[in-house]
Design an enzyme around this catalytic site. Structure first.
Site, PDB file in Angstrom:
ATOM      1  N   ARG A   1      46.211  43.201  31.148  1.00 37.46           N
ATOM      2  CA  ARG A   1      44.910  42.853  31.721  1.00 37.46           C
ATOM      3  C   ARG A   1      44.933  41.352  31.999  1.00 37.46           C
ATOM      4  O   ARG A   1      45.895  40.669  31.664  1.00 37.46           O
ATOM      5  CB  ARG A   1      43.738  43.290  30.827  1.00 37.46           C
ATOM      6  CG  ARG A   1      43.959  43.360  29.363  1.00 37.46           C
ATOM      7  CD  ARG A   1      44.210  42.035  28.717  1.00 37.46           C
ATOM      8  NE  ARG A   1      43.157  41.100  29.028  1.00 37.46           N
ATOM      9  CZ  ARG A   1      43.271  39.793  28.959  1.00 37.46           C
ATOM     10  NH1 ARG A   1      44.407  39.230  28.575  1.00 37.46           N
ATOM     11  NH2 ARG A   1      42.279  38.995  29.283  1.00 37.46           N
TER      12      ARG A   1
ATOM     13  N   LYS B   1      34.694  37.830  33.209  1.00 33.76           N
ATOM     14  CA  LYS B   1      34.394  38.770  32.117  1.00 33.76           C
ATOM     15  C   LYS B   1      32.904  38.797  31.775  1.00 33.76           C
ATOM     16  O   LYS B   1      32.257  37.751  31.708  1.00 33.76           O
ATOM     17  CB  LYS B   1      35.231  38.365  30.901  1.00 33.76           C
ATOM     18  CG  LYS B   1      35.052  39.183  29.656  1.00 33.76           C
ATOM     19  CD  LYS B   1      35.169  40.667  29.848  1.00 33.76           C
ATOM     20  CE  LYS B   1      36.440  41.092  30.556  1.00 33.76           C
ATOM     21  NZ  LYS B   1      36.376  42.499  31.051  1.00 33.76           N
TER      22      LYS B   1
ATOM     23  N   ASP C   1      38.060  36.091  37.676  1.00 29.87           N
ATOM     24  CA  ASP C   1      38.697  37.253  38.306  1.00 29.87           C
ATOM     25  C   ASP C   1      38.554  37.245  39.814  1.00 29.87           C
ATOM     26  O   ASP C   1      39.283  37.936  40.520  1.00 29.87           O
ATOM     27  CB  ASP C   1      38.110  38.546  37.739  1.00 29.87           C
ATOM     28  CG  ASP C   1      38.584  38.744  36.320  1.00 29.87           C
ATOM     29  OD1 ASP C   1      37.964  38.179  35.399  1.00 29.87           O
ATOM     30  OD2 ASP C   1      39.622  39.408  36.134  1.00 29.87           O
TER      31      ASP C   1
ATOM     32  N   GLN D   1      38.643  40.830  23.809  1.00 29.08           N
ATOM     33  CA  GLN D   1      39.809  40.027  24.193  1.00 29.08           C
ATOM     34  C   GLN D   1      39.833  38.672  23.494  1.00 29.08           C
ATOM     35  O   GLN D   1      40.907  38.110  23.252  1.00 29.08           O
ATOM     36  CB  GLN D   1      39.824  39.788  25.714  1.00 29.08           C
ATOM     37  CG  GLN D   1      40.063  41.030  26.545  1.00 29.08           C
ATOM     38  CD  GLN D   1      38.760  41.687  26.972  1.00 29.08           C
ATOM     39  OE1 GLN D   1      37.750  41.604  26.271  1.00 29.08           O
ATOM     40  NE2 GLN D   1      38.767  42.359  28.093  1.00 29.08           N
TER      41      GLN D   1
END
Ligand code: MRU
Length: 352
Positions: free
Chosen positions: A44, A244, A233, A192
């Site tokens: 990821r 995120k 992202d 994460q």
């Protein structure tokens, strides 16, 4: 800690779902393995999923011993569109697959097509490694000796090929003798921050303190945070930062407490064409929210909403740290300028 290895024949990645308890390397042998690894978040992080998709496509083409070039090209288009659907929000996936297709479309015979696809995947991997280093160099002057940086999710080595994006300026600052501490948010629901950021920073001997997502306002109000640096992202042409879930809350809190908020990203994360209204936010399995590491915490049957990303508006962003230099408001203008100037002109960070 590099999460990916390519020895010229075999692609291997760390299964990040098992970290920090176990470091398990798995082989990826083609497009379906790559699709599954990306979809299931074995790998990821925006840059890393682009690299894995590129290799997935290249490896799949090696299996097709077709002597029909047009057939190979059609197959490549089909595989790329499947891989692109694995996770819709991080634009790096499309960026990498577009480059792979460009190479495939240019090829003049099947052998050339297969060989060049592997070379291009390696190039994309090297590009992401180099851009991480550059981001570190560009962002390092923002940090002063003794400062504490809050980061969200994992935008470190494990999300890239090496070094990271948000964590890269911190690594460079530490190498240059500055004492920098990190506060990592746990980053529900996939954790994460707790599982990956805390793990990779501790492994590298970097001072990291873990907090739950609900503590961001408190630590900021207590003067415990000097800067925020997060990954990204997808950066839109007007400066909206897609990252995120939870990033928007962190940015809002940083604004409230006058703490500079930076996003760090390679140019492969910049999306100059998609308008805000068309950004697809990935919705993930409700089980990620209902369960914590496989254990139920919510009543069965509860309604769950689980968007994996949110969008931080440009007015909350102090600056953007990129391999093409620092980008400051007005973002629409400065993003276009950076896009046009490419890598040619060095840009120096300024302190806020
Ligand atoms: O869902 P993930 O773990 O792939 O999300 C990762 C992030 O949001 C990172 O902040 C982002 O990809 C930047 S990675 C350098």
């Amino acid at each position: 800690m590099k999460p990916i290895s390519w020895d010229g024949r075999q692609l291997r990645v760390i299964d990040q779902r098992l970290l920090p308890v176990r470091v398990k390397w798995i082989d990826l042998n083609g497009a379906e393995d790559a699709f599954d690894a990306i979809r299931e978040m074995k790998v990821r992080g925006a840059p890393l999923i682009g690299v894995v998709a590129a290799f997935g496509l290249a490896l799949e083409l090696q299996k097709k011993d077709s002597s029909n070039l047009e057939g190979l090209k059609t197959e490549a288009e089909r595989i790329a569109s499947r891989l692109n659907a694995a996770r819709p929000t991080a634009v790096n996936l499309k960026w990498a697959l577009d480059r792979m297709l460009e190479t495939v479309r240019r090829s003049t015979n099947p052998d050339d097509c297969r060989n060049e696809a592997i070379k291009r995947a390696v190039e994309i991997m090297e590009y992401e490694e180099q851009t991480s280093r550059k981001i570190g160099e560009v962002g390092e002057p923002l940090l002063e000796d003794g400062e504490t940086v809050l980061t969200h999710c994992n935008a470190g080595s494990l999300a890239t090929v090496d070094y990271g994006t948000a964590l890269a300026p911190i690594r460079v600052a530490l190498k240059r003798g500055k004492r920098i501490r990190v506060i990592a948010t746990e980053t529900r629901p996939a954790l994460q921050g707790a599982r990956l950021t805390a793990f990779e920073l501790m492994k590298d001997g970097i001072d990291v303190t873990l907090i739950s997502d609900t503590m961001v306002g408190y630590v900021m109000s207590k003067g415990m945070v000097d800067k925020v640096i997060v990954g990204c992202d997808r950066l839109l042409s007007d400066g909206h930062v897609v990252n995120k879930i939870g990033t928007y809350q962190v940015a809002t809190m940083a604004d409230r407490h006058d703490i500079p908020f930076y996003a760090a990203l390679p140019w492969s994360t910049v999306d100059l064409t998609t308008p805000l209204s068309e950004v697809k936010i990935e919705q993930r399995n409700p089980a990620e929210v209902e369960l914590v590491r496989g254990r139920r915490i919510a009543p069965k049957g509860v309604k769950v909403f689980n968007p994996a990303f949110d969008i931080t508006p440009p007015e909350l962003v102090t600056g953007i740290i990129t391999d093409r230099g620092m980008i400051y408001p007005p973002f629409r203008k400065s993003i276009l300028e950076a896009n046009e100037r490419g890598l040619s002109r060095p840009v120096v960070a300024r302190r806020v």
